[in-house]
Scaffold this motif. Structure first.
Motif, PDB file in Angstrom:
ATOM      1  N   LYS A  26       0.749  -1.224  -0.073  1.00 42.44           N
ATOM      2  CA  LYS A  26      -0.027  -0.047  -0.101  1.00 42.44           C
ATOM      3  C   LYS A  26       0.879   1.200   0.140  1.00 42.44           C
ATOM      4  O   LYS A  26       1.630   1.479   0.709  1.00 42.44           O
ATOM      5  CB  LYS A  26      -0.842  -0.132   1.029  1.00 42.44           C
ATOM      6  CG  LYS A  26      -1.912  -1.032   1.194  1.00 42.44           C
ATOM      7  CD  LYS A  26      -3.156  -0.786   2.123  1.00 42.44           C
ATOM      8  CE  LYS A  26      -2.645  -1.253   3.477  1.00 42.44           C
ATOM      9  NZ  LYS A  26      -3.529  -1.260   4.638  1.00 42.44           N
ATOM     10  N   ASN A  64     -10.523   6.625   5.088  1.00 38.96           N
ATOM     11  CA  ASN A  64     -11.393   5.592   5.452  1.00 38.96           C
ATOM     12  C   ASN A  64     -11.278   4.582   4.133  1.00 38.96           C
ATOM     13  O   ASN A  64     -12.038   3.612   3.811  1.00 38.96           O
ATOM     14  CB  ASN A  64     -12.812   6.282   5.182  1.00 38.96           C
ATOM     15  CG  ASN A  64     -13.030   6.718   6.711  1.00 38.96           C
ATOM     16  OD1 ASN A  64     -13.455   5.855   7.345  1.00 38.96           O
ATOM     17  ND2 ASN A  64     -12.834   7.837   6.848  1.00 38.96           N
ATOM     18  N   ARG A  65     -10.107   4.393   3.654  1.00 36.14           N
ATOM     19  CA  ARG A  65      -9.832   3.341   2.525  1.00 36.14           C
ATOM     20  C   ARG A  65      -8.378   2.905   2.919  1.00 36.14           C
ATOM     21  O   ARG A  65      -7.530   2.561   2.232  1.00 36.14           O
ATOM     22  CB  ARG A  65      -9.687   4.121   1.163  1.00 36.14           C
ATOM     23  CG  ARG A  65     -11.078   4.622   0.701  1.00 36.14           C
ATOM     24  CD  ARG A  65     -10.727   5.098  -0.823  1.00 36.14           C
ATOM     25  NE  ARG A  65     -12.220   5.615  -1.345  1.00 36.14           N
ATOM     26  CZ  ARG A  65     -12.838   4.867  -2.222  1.00 36.14           C
ATOM     27  NH1 ARG A  65     -12.419   3.766  -2.708  1.00 36.14           N
ATOM     28  NH2 ARG A  65     -14.050   5.318  -2.512  1.00 36.14           N
ATOM     29  N   GLU A  66      -8.500   2.258   3.908  1.00 42.80           N
ATOM     30  CA  GLU A  66      -7.245   1.524   4.590  1.00 42.80           C
ATOM     31  C   GLU A  66      -6.689   0.591   3.859  1.00 42.80           C
ATOM     32  O   GLU A  66      -5.666   0.115   3.760  1.00 42.80           O
ATOM     33  CB  GLU A  66      -7.544   1.154   6.085  1.00 42.80           C
ATOM     34  CG  GLU A  66      -7.738   2.370   7.045  1.00 42.80           C
ATOM     35  CD  GLU A  66      -7.885   1.839   8.199  1.00 42.80           C
ATOM     36  OE1 GLU A  66      -8.589   0.893   8.673  1.00 42.80           O
ATOM     37  OE2 GLU A  66      -7.545   2.389   9.324  1.00 42.80           O
ATOM     38  N   ASP A  67      -7.624  -0.135   3.159  1.00 41.55           N
ATOM     39  CA  ASP A  67      -7.588  -1.008   2.265  1.00 41.55           C
ATOM     40  C   ASP A  67      -6.548  -0.702   0.984  1.00 41.55           C
ATOM     41  O   ASP A  67      -5.660  -1.445   0.455  1.00 41.55           O
ATOM     42  CB  ASP A  67      -8.693  -1.767   1.628  1.00 41.55           C
ATOM     43  CG  ASP A  67      -9.536  -0.768   0.862  1.00 41.55           C
ATOM     44  OD1 ASP A  67      -9.738   0.237   1.755  1.00 41.55           O
ATOM     45  OD2 ASP A  67     -10.216  -1.050   0.025  1.00 41.55           O
ATOM     46  N   THR A  68      -6.415   0.584   0.659  1.00 40.28           N
ATOM     47  CA  THR A  68      -5.744   0.950  -0.558  1.00 40.28           C
ATOM     48  C   THR A  68      -4.657   1.679  -0.035  1.00 40.28           C
ATOM     49  O   THR A  68      -3.664   1.829  -0.902  1.00 40.28           O
ATOM     50  CB  THR A  68      -6.861   1.795  -1.321  1.00 40.28           C
ATOM     51  OG1 THR A  68      -8.202   1.338  -1.497  1.00 40.28           O
ATOM     52  CG2 THR A  68      -6.265   2.304  -2.744  1.00 40.28           C
TER      53      THR A  68
END
Lengths: 415, 415
Positions: free
Chosen positions: B2, B30-34
């Motif tokens: 990431k 709020n896009r910890e996945d990205t």
């Protein structure tokens, strides 16, 4: 048998002078047992001399009166008209004939120093001719310079506007916080520094802006000022300095006059400039840093966006209290505030002799100003902070505040 | 795997530039996945070159980020730093080494024209060195002068402040409505008159103030101006005139330069004055009426009291949309607004090529300005009115607005 009421506004407006008008009118209209018609003078005593007045009742019926409460400026229009010193002048005869023709028993005048001079003269003339008319002054001035009262309606909202705006200006100035800069904010107050002092209510932490505050109560020295600015920038790179428009040197010469002595405009005339602009040039010249001056101008007295709830409440109450005092037979008096407690803040309403008030000016006490004349003490903060508390929600229409507009005789709106 | 995110602010602040910052940061966090860490540059690209940046996550945890949203000014600090035209300059190598060291994959820059120049250069350099970094511009300017977008975040709140304040100034000016007077309001805008034009939103009825509005899009003639003022006072005794700071004569000479050509200050230097002050003197000289000039100054860009809800919402959304576009692989783009409908007002978000934007300036269209250059058409009102709708309730503390303060490394507050 019921006598009629007339109310007028005079001098510079404030954000709550219409709240005082509301207080007088609402109270008087709701005492139908005591009063007849409630009139409003258009453009104060000057307009009244030309028979300009309106019936206030329709405003209550239409709901417009509620709108008047939150509208800045003087709804009835104002004047700067000084009655002659000589009570034998024919203008007094003329005025009292007009009062009699309208069967006026109660006269209310909302204003500052000069307006209280009118109240004083009219009440003395009434005594002289044994008229029963009761003449009452309702205090108003952003300058807060009336004696015999803890403070004046109008000051609180102006102070709240100044503190909030200086806060925002300090934030704006600090966006380039990797470079030094000076921002000078010029605040109203020719002889009394209450408003400039209110800028300290913007501070949020130790050493916060405005770091330097100059009032007309102290003499202003340019060299000392420059060295203070230089030193203050070491700790606060984006320095905000607040000054009263009326700052002056030890000879009493206004700083703004120094500029107009030398500046010449396109027509070869003296260029009128403010103290802030003068100091902006001085700092640029002496310190070579980025500098800007901002004059808060009329916004500090006419903004509806920072109305103090406390101020508005007291403005209304002082109008209503004036009506009660007139019923009880008082005349030649101004409504005054007596502070009972700082915390929780409580005040009481009383009356004071207008003859004393109209010739005096209340300045910030020496002991509330720091020795070097660059700041005010905690006593001032204790005094001023309660006056800016609470907010008023002003109705909006099409994205801008909704205000009351007086219609002129021709049917068009006044403003 | 990431990559990290960095966001900065640049140029002059607005009342909602921090709302855009909020939009970028909130969306990215709020896009910890990205994304990995979300950094904020202190003082834009200039501060970043000196390794000044902070981790934004703690702001979300502490709740400070919510406060940032309503705080005027640039929370991260700003700069006016122009990257060299020559992409072979060593500063680019230096910057991209720093990006790599921090493992930056996404770069967001919130600003106006000059900031889009930075976005353009960084994205072109990235392409040149085959870097994967995605560079996105988020528009910001009260001046509303960016091309390829319906309008810019920051304009709506400034326009709302101007319209409301001009309304209040008109009321203040009219309290002495039995005497003629002229009030000149100087509004920001050097080359584009969007903000001065917004003053017409203050009008409440036919013939209401401001009666005359002058934009830099038309040449300004002093003689014609004076005769217009004279004529307008016949119908509107308390005339309010709004002018852009950048009004100029037919040779392109700024009106404010005319004054500084002749005015001299206490040190024998040219006295810098504004166009408003110059015209105040002109009206006084030629017409002899009571006249006052008011410069709205930085308040029009930093006041939190007249935040447009619409403007703030769009500022946040453009930040968030920028993050989405970056994820989808866009780079070298600025977020732009596409108006779908005037009533009910709806806009869509899109992207535009920064290379086009950074070298152009959008002025008020000729056909929206009346022939005599003293007013704007209904088309302008249809365009601008939706942008000032809705209010934002700012939290208050001790009687003044509660704002966010960035702490410096030494632990003290920034402002």
């Amino acid at each position: 048998m019921k006598k009629n009421v007339i109310v007028g506004q005079s001098g510079g407006p404030t954000a709550v002078i219409n709240a005082s008008l509301y207080g007088v009118v609402y109270e008087a209209l709701n005492r139908e047992d005591t009063f007849g018609t409630v009139y409003g003078m258009i453009n104060g005593i000057e307009g009244f001399l030309s028979d300009h007045y309106i019936d206030m009742k329709p405003l209550e019926i239409s709901g417009e009166l509620e709108l008047v409460k939150n509208t800045p400026g003087s709804y009835l229009g104002s004047c700067r008209y000084k009655l002659p010193e000589d009570l034998n002048d024919s203008v007094y005869v003329q005025l009292f004939e007009k009062f009699e023709a309208l069967d006026i028993g109660y006269f209310f005048y909302i204003g500052g120093n000069d307006s209280m001079d009118t109240v004083s003269k009219l009440s003395r003339y009434a005594r002289k001719v044994s008229s029963d008319i009761r003449v009452i002054g309702i205090p108003k001035t952003i300058d807060n310079d009336l004696v015999e009262t803890d403070h004046t309606p109008g000051f609180g909202s102006a102070a709240k506007y100044i503190a909030s705006t200086v806060r925002e200006i300090a934030i704006d100035a600090s966006v380039y916080d990797n470079k030094k800069s000076v921002t000078i904010v010029e605040i109203m107050g020719r002889h009394a520094g209450w408003l400039a002092a209110a800028s300290v209510l913007a501070r949020k932490f130790e050493g916060d802006n405005p770091v330097l505050v100059y009032l007309p109560e102290s003499d202003f020295n340019q060299d000392v000022f420059i060295s203070k600015v230089r030193k203050s920038m070491e700790k606060t790179p984006n320095l905000v300095v607040c000054i009263s428009e009326g700052i002056h040197d030890k000879n009493g010469t206004f700083i703004c006059e120094l500029a107009s002595d030398v500046g010449v405009d396109a027509f070869g005339h003296k260029m009128l400039t403010g103290s802030g602009k003068y100091l902006e040039n001085l700092v640029k010249e002496r310190l070579g840093v980025k500098v800007r001056s901002i004059e808060l101008n009329v916004c500090q007295r006419c903004s509806s966006s920072m109305l103090s709830k406390t101020d508005q409440k007291e403005a209304i109450a002082s109008g209503a209290y004036g009506v009660k005092c007139a019923i009880e037979g008082e005349t030649g008096k101004m409504i005054a505030f007596k502070r009972e407690k700082d915390e929780p803040y409580t005040i009481g309403y009383t009356t004071a002799d207008v003859d004393i008030i109209c010739n005096k000016e209340k300045t910030v006490p020496d002991e509330w100003i720091t020795k070097d004349g660059t700041d005010v003490s905690d006593e001032f903060i204790t005094y001023a902070k309660p006056l800016i508390q609470g907010e008023v929600s002003v109705a909006m229409e099409d994205g801008v505040p909704k205000f009351a507009y007086r219609r002129t005789k021709s049917g068009s709106s006044k403003f």
